[in-house]
Scaffold this motif. Structure first.
Motif, PDB file in Angstrom:
ATOM      1  N   ALA A   1       0.853 -12.370 -15.367  1.00 34.52           N
ATOM      2  CA  ALA A   1       0.116 -13.689 -15.260  1.00 34.52           C
ATOM      3  C   ALA A   1       0.078 -14.328 -16.251  1.00 34.52           C
ATOM      4  CB  ALA A   1      -1.360 -13.450 -14.714  1.00 34.52           C
ATOM      5  N   ASP A   2       0.543 -13.735 -17.648  1.00 32.23           N
ATOM      6  CA  ASP A   2       0.449 -14.551 -18.788  1.00 32.23           C
ATOM      7  C   ASP A   2       1.647 -15.110 -19.286  1.00 32.23           C
ATOM      8  OD1 ASP A   2      -2.265 -13.558 -19.437  1.00 32.23           O
ATOM      9  OD2 ASP A   2      -1.296 -11.541 -19.468  1.00 32.23           O
ATOM     10  N   VAL A   3       2.506 -15.238 -18.554  1.00 29.63           N
ATOM     11  CA  VAL A   3       4.036 -15.881 -18.978  1.00 29.63           C
ATOM     12  C   VAL A   3       4.406 -16.774 -17.747  1.00 29.63           C
ATOM     13  CG1 VAL A   3       4.819 -14.027 -20.548  1.00 29.63           C
ATOM     14  CG2 VAL A   3       5.554 -13.736 -18.003  1.00 29.63           C
ATOM     15  N   ASP A   4       5.353 -17.690 -18.116  1.00 25.81           N
ATOM     16  CA  ASP A   4       5.908 -18.626 -17.094  1.00 25.81           C
ATOM     17  C   ASP A   4       7.238 -18.252 -16.704  1.00 25.81           C
ATOM     18  OD1 ASP A   4       3.793 -20.412 -17.473  1.00 25.81           O
ATOM     19  OD2 ASP A   4       4.840 -21.516 -19.174  1.00 25.81           O
ATOM     20  N   PRO A   5       7.670 -18.451 -15.515  1.00 24.54           N
ATOM     21  CA  PRO A   5       9.022 -18.051 -14.969  1.00 24.54           C
ATOM     22  C   PRO A   5      10.041 -19.064 -15.823  1.00 24.54           C
ATOM     23  CG  PRO A   5       7.646 -18.480 -13.111  1.00 24.54           C
ATOM     24  CD  PRO A   5       7.001 -18.854 -14.448  1.00 24.54           C
TER      25      PRO A   5
ATOM     26  N   ARG B   1       7.649  -5.000 -14.423  1.00 27.29           N
ATOM     27  CA  ARG B   1       7.313  -6.356 -14.437  1.00 27.29           C
ATOM     28  C   ARG B   1       6.406  -6.513 -15.770  1.00 27.29           C
ATOM     29  NH1 ARG B   1       6.760  -9.632 -10.386  1.00 27.29           N
ATOM     30  NH2 ARG B   1       4.656 -10.368 -10.906  1.00 27.29           N
ATOM     31  N   ARG B   2       5.611  -5.553 -16.169  1.00 31.36           N
ATOM     32  CA  ARG B   2       4.838  -5.599 -17.433  1.00 31.36           C
ATOM     33  C   ARG B   2       5.559  -5.629 -18.517  1.00 31.36           C
ATOM     34  NH1 ARG B   2       0.215  -1.210 -19.032  1.00 31.36           N
ATOM     35  NH2 ARG B   2      -0.081  -2.133 -21.054  1.00 31.36           N
ATOM     36  N   ALA B   3       6.532  -4.867 -18.479  1.00 34.30           N
ATOM     37  CA  ALA B   3       7.550  -4.657 -19.773  1.00 34.30           C
ATOM     38  C   ALA B   3       8.158  -6.016 -19.983  1.00 34.30           C
ATOM     39  CB  ALA B   3       8.692  -3.547 -19.639  1.00 34.30           C
ATOM     40  N   VAL B   4       8.732  -6.615 -18.984  1.00 39.05           N
ATOM     41  CA  VAL B   4       9.536  -7.729 -18.958  1.00 39.05           C
ATOM     42  C   VAL B   4       8.707  -8.950 -19.664  1.00 39.05           C
ATOM     43  CG1 VAL B   4      10.705  -9.513 -17.715  1.00 39.05           C
ATOM     44  CG2 VAL B   4      11.215  -7.238 -17.240  1.00 39.05           C
ATOM     45  N   ALA B   5       7.142  -8.884 -18.985  1.00 36.75           N
ATOM     46  CA  ALA B   5       6.190  -9.994 -19.440  1.00 36.75           C
ATOM     47  C   ALA B   5       5.985  -9.941 -20.797  1.00 36.75           C
ATOM     48  CB  ALA B   5       5.119  -9.963 -18.567  1.00 36.75           C
ATOM     49  N   MET B   6       5.985  -8.557 -21.240  1.00 39.91           N
ATOM     50  CA  MET B   6       5.456  -8.470 -22.784  1.00 39.91           C
ATOM     51  C   MET B   6       6.810  -8.735 -23.617  1.00 39.91           C
ATOM     52  SD  MET B   6       3.709  -4.658 -22.666  1.00 39.91           S
ATOM     53  CE  MET B   6       4.362  -4.139 -24.240  1.00 39.91           C
ATOM     54  N   ALA B   7       7.989  -8.779 -23.157  1.00 42.34           N
ATOM     55  CA  ALA B   7       8.962  -9.037 -23.862  1.00 42.34           C
ATOM     56  C   ALA B   7       8.901 -10.601 -24.001  1.00 42.34           C
ATOM     57  CB  ALA B   7      10.389  -8.528 -23.233  1.00 42.34           C
ATOM     58  N   ARG B   8       8.884 -11.222 -22.862  1.00 37.54           N
ATOM     59  CA  ARG B   8       8.623 -12.727 -22.918  1.00 37.54           C
ATOM     60  C   ARG B   8       7.624 -13.219 -23.920  1.00 37.54           C
ATOM     61  NH1 ARG B   8      12.430 -15.624 -23.017  1.00 37.54           N
ATOM     62  NH2 ARG B   8      11.546 -15.625 -24.891  1.00 37.54           N
ATOM     63  N   ALA B   9       6.564 -12.451 -23.868  1.00 37.96           N
ATOM     64  CA  ALA B   9       5.398 -13.105 -24.607  1.00 37.96           C
ATOM     65  C   ALA B   9       5.606 -12.682 -26.240  1.00 37.96           C
ATOM     66  CB  ALA B   9       4.071 -12.354 -23.911  1.00 37.96           C
TER      67      ALA B   9
ATOM     68  N   VAL C   1      15.533 -13.203 -22.348  1.00 39.52           N
ATOM     69  CA  VAL C   1      15.222 -11.779 -21.794  1.00 39.52           C
ATOM     70  C   VAL C   1      16.215 -11.627 -20.786  1.00 39.52           C
ATOM     71  CG1 VAL C   1      13.173 -10.712 -20.761  1.00 39.52           C
ATOM     72  CG2 VAL C   1      12.811 -12.160 -22.501  1.00 39.52           C
ATOM     73  N   GLN C   2      16.757 -10.366 -20.888  1.00 39.21           N
ATOM     74  CA  GLN C   2      17.747 -10.157 -19.849  1.00 39.21           C
ATOM     75  C   GLN C   2      17.433  -8.806 -19.116  1.00 39.21           C
ATOM     76  OE1 GLN C   2      21.937  -7.591 -20.502  1.00 39.21           O
ATOM     77  NE2 GLN C   2      21.921  -9.582 -21.365  1.00 39.21           N
ATOM     78  N   VAL C   3      17.485  -9.044 -17.793  1.00 39.27           N
ATOM     79  CA  VAL C   3      17.473  -7.551 -17.118  1.00 39.27           C
ATOM     80  C   VAL C   3      18.742  -7.426 -16.280  1.00 39.27           C
ATOM     81  CG1 VAL C   3      15.958  -6.638 -15.051  1.00 39.27           C
ATOM     82  CG2 VAL C   3      14.935  -7.890 -16.868  1.00 39.27           C
ATOM     83  N   PRO C   4      19.115  -6.347 -16.210  1.00 39.05           N
ATOM     84  CA  PRO C   4      20.609  -5.981 -15.537  1.00 39.05           C
ATOM     85  C   PRO C   4      20.320  -5.848 -13.842  1.00 39.05           C
ATOM     86  CG  PRO C   4      19.750  -3.945 -16.635  1.00 39.05           C
ATOM     87  CD  PRO C   4      18.739  -5.013 -17.024  1.00 39.05           C
TER      88      PRO C   4
ATOM     89  N   CYS D   1       8.628 -13.030 -14.242  1.00 42.68           N
ATOM     90  CA  CYS D   1       8.097 -12.492 -15.474  1.00 42.68           C
ATOM     91  C   CYS D   1       8.890 -12.670 -16.619  1.00 42.68           C
ATOM     92  CB  CYS D   1       7.890 -10.811 -15.348  1.00 42.68           C
ATOM     93  SG  CYS D   1       7.096 -10.222 -14.073  1.00 42.68           S
ATOM     94  N   GLY D   2       9.560 -13.832 -16.524  1.00 44.33           N
ATOM     95  CA  GLY D   2      10.355 -14.432 -17.673  1.00 44.33           C
ATOM     96  C   GLY D   2      11.666 -14.160 -18.048  1.00 44.33           C
ATOM     97  N   VAL D   3      12.465 -13.670 -16.966  1.00 50.77           N
ATOM     98  CA  VAL D   3      13.789 -12.994 -17.131  1.00 50.77           C
ATOM     99  C   VAL D   3      14.401 -14.424 -17.118  1.00 50.77           C
ATOM    100  CG1 VAL D   3      15.567 -12.139 -15.863  1.00 50.77           C
ATOM    101  CG2 VAL D   3      13.473 -10.890 -15.867  1.00 50.77           C
ATOM    102  N   ASP D   4      15.490 -14.742 -17.976  1.00 49.89           N
ATOM    103  CA  ASP D   4      16.265 -15.887 -17.925  1.00 49.89           C
ATOM    104  C   ASP D   4      18.066 -15.484 -18.083  1.00 49.89           C
ATOM    105  OD1 ASP D   4      16.553 -15.247 -20.703  1.00 49.89           O
ATOM    106  OD2 ASP D   4      16.145 -17.254 -21.373  1.00 49.89           O
TER     107      ASP D   4
END
Ligand code: FO1
Ligand code: 5AD
Ligand code: MET
Ligand code: SF4
Length: 365
Positions: free
Chosen positions: A25-29, A248-256, A264-267, A279-282
């Motif tokens: 909830a704390d990060v933007d897509p 989801r939480r780990a990705v959001a933490m990375a983005r923040a 922020v990459q997710v395979p 959660c901020g994956v780009d």
């Protein structure tokens, strides 16, 4: 090692604790998604380490080395399929532990796997595809010659924690991984790193790992992307693996934790990407239209068409990128050999420039 970590990488315990309360909830897509079209070149599966989640490394006696002809074959197939990235991976300093690898290299006139890798990167540039090497733990002195022939390089930090998964008498250590990422910064290599989620680390370790990466980037500016990679189940790793909420939480933490210029990459073959897109994956990383993911061979790459579906699901455009992110090309980080390849008046140069200018369609070719 957490107190030392914080002071060495310039973050406070307070920052770490704040990151621990950060969630989706704390990060933007992200406004767009990118990927690189690659081929995988597994130079050898011999490795001096024995990570318990890894099915890539060979038991002793079965180690071999890809010949120059075999490498050329894969590279050419890649060029024909419109790929721009040759992902060179191998076990960590295999010649250190395996005499058969050492002897084979010696026969071919090389004193180390890194010397052979250098030659294979030159071959890639000749054939018309850009090298991205994932060489394991190296020093500045070992990285410097490789920096001359790579478009970018990468080593997963995985985690700053001491975990049982890094098992055996010769093991991966967080200190060595951090030293490698620092060395890449000193040498000035556009660099990919990331965290491996679910190998025995806790949330505080994840926060510290991300903040350590941020600290190194603040010092050298070389981190182009951070992969948030869930450990995948296989014959050696029976689990557990992270569930969607944890990912989801780990990705959001990375983005923040990371500055906006770091992707922020997710395979997409290892993670339920659609479910973490907000959660901020780009970035979806290197995806191969022709070779398997040799590190996780049970997990097939999605077709490029499916990447478009993923982007559509997120309501964002999908763009192809080079293994070096555009800002490093623009800011003059590339070594002369790679810069020349990108500027060349030939088919490969035209292809690289088209990708850089965002002029390729995903279903092109
Ligand atoms: O730097 C790395 N790049 C890795 N990459 C490359 C990465 O996904 C991209 O190709 C880079 O982002 C290039 O920019 C992989 C690509 C695959 O196809 C499969 C697995 C990996 C794993 C890593 C990795 O651990 N480290
Ligand atoms: C190239 C990278 O692949 C990662 N790697 C190795 N084995 C696995 C697995 N089972 N699941 C996910 N990632 C893995 C390691 O983190 C290594 O750094
Ligand atoms: C299967 S991992 C391949 C690259 C290297 N051995 C690493 O762990 O980073
Ligand atoms: S993950 Fe890399 S370092 Fe670890 S055993 Fe596998 S090949 Fe070796």
């Amino acid at each position: 090692m957490s107190g030392t970590l914080a002071s060495e990488f310039g973050f406070s315990a307070h920052e770490r604790d704040r990151l621990l309360t950060t969630g989706p909830a704390d990060v933007d897509p992200a406004p767009a998604l990118t990927f690189a079209r690659n081929v995988f070149v597994p130079l050898t599966t011999a490795c001096r380490y024995t990570c318990t989640y890894c099915t890539y490394f060979d038991p002793p006696g079965e180690a071999s080395l890809m010949s120059r002809e075999a490498v050329r074959d894969v590279l050419e197939t890649g060029v024909d399929a419109g790929c721009t990235e040759a992902l060179f991976t191998f076990g960590d300093t295999p010649d250190d532990r395996y005499t058969e690898i050492h002897d084979q290299l010696d026969d071919w006139g090389h004193d180390s796997i890194h010397d052979y890798l250098h030659e294979m990167c030159e071959l890639a540039l000749d054939v018309g595809i850009l090298p991205h090497s994932n060489p394991g733990d190296l020093t500045c002195e070992q990285l410097r010659p490789l920096a001359d022939v790579n478009a970018s390089m990468g080593v997963m930090l995985e985690t700053t924690a001491d975990v049982d998964a890094h098992a055996g008498p010769r093991k991966k250590t967080p200190e060595q991984r951090l030293a490698t990422i620092r060395a890449a910064g000193e040498v000035g290599i556009p660099f990919t790193t990331g965290i491996l989620v679910g190998i025995g680390e806790d949330w505080s370790d994840r926060a510290e790992s991300l903040l350590a990466i941020r600290g190194l980037h603040e010092e050298y500016g070389h981190i182009q992307e951070v992969i948030v990679q869930p450990v995948a189940e296989n014959e050696r790793w029976r689990g557990p693996t992270p569930d969607v909420e944890d990912l989801r939480r780990a990705v959001a933490m990375a983005r923040a934790a990371l500055p906006a210029e770091i992707s922020v990459q997710v395979p997409p073959n290892l993670a339920p990407v659609r479910e973490v897109l907000d959660c901020g994956v780009d970035d979806l990383g290197g995806v191969s239209p022709i070779t398997a993911d040799h590190i996780n061979p049970d997990y097939a790459w999605p077709a490029l068409r499916e990447l478009e579906d993923i982007a559509e699901f997120g309501g964002v455009p999908l763009g192809e990128r080079l293994p070096t992110h555009a800002r490093y090309v623009e800011d003059g980080w590339l070594p002369p050999a790679v810069q020349r390849a990108i500027e060349a008046d030939d088919a490969a140069g035209e292809r690289y420039r088209a990708v850089l200018n965002g002029a390729t369609a995903v279903d092109a070719d």
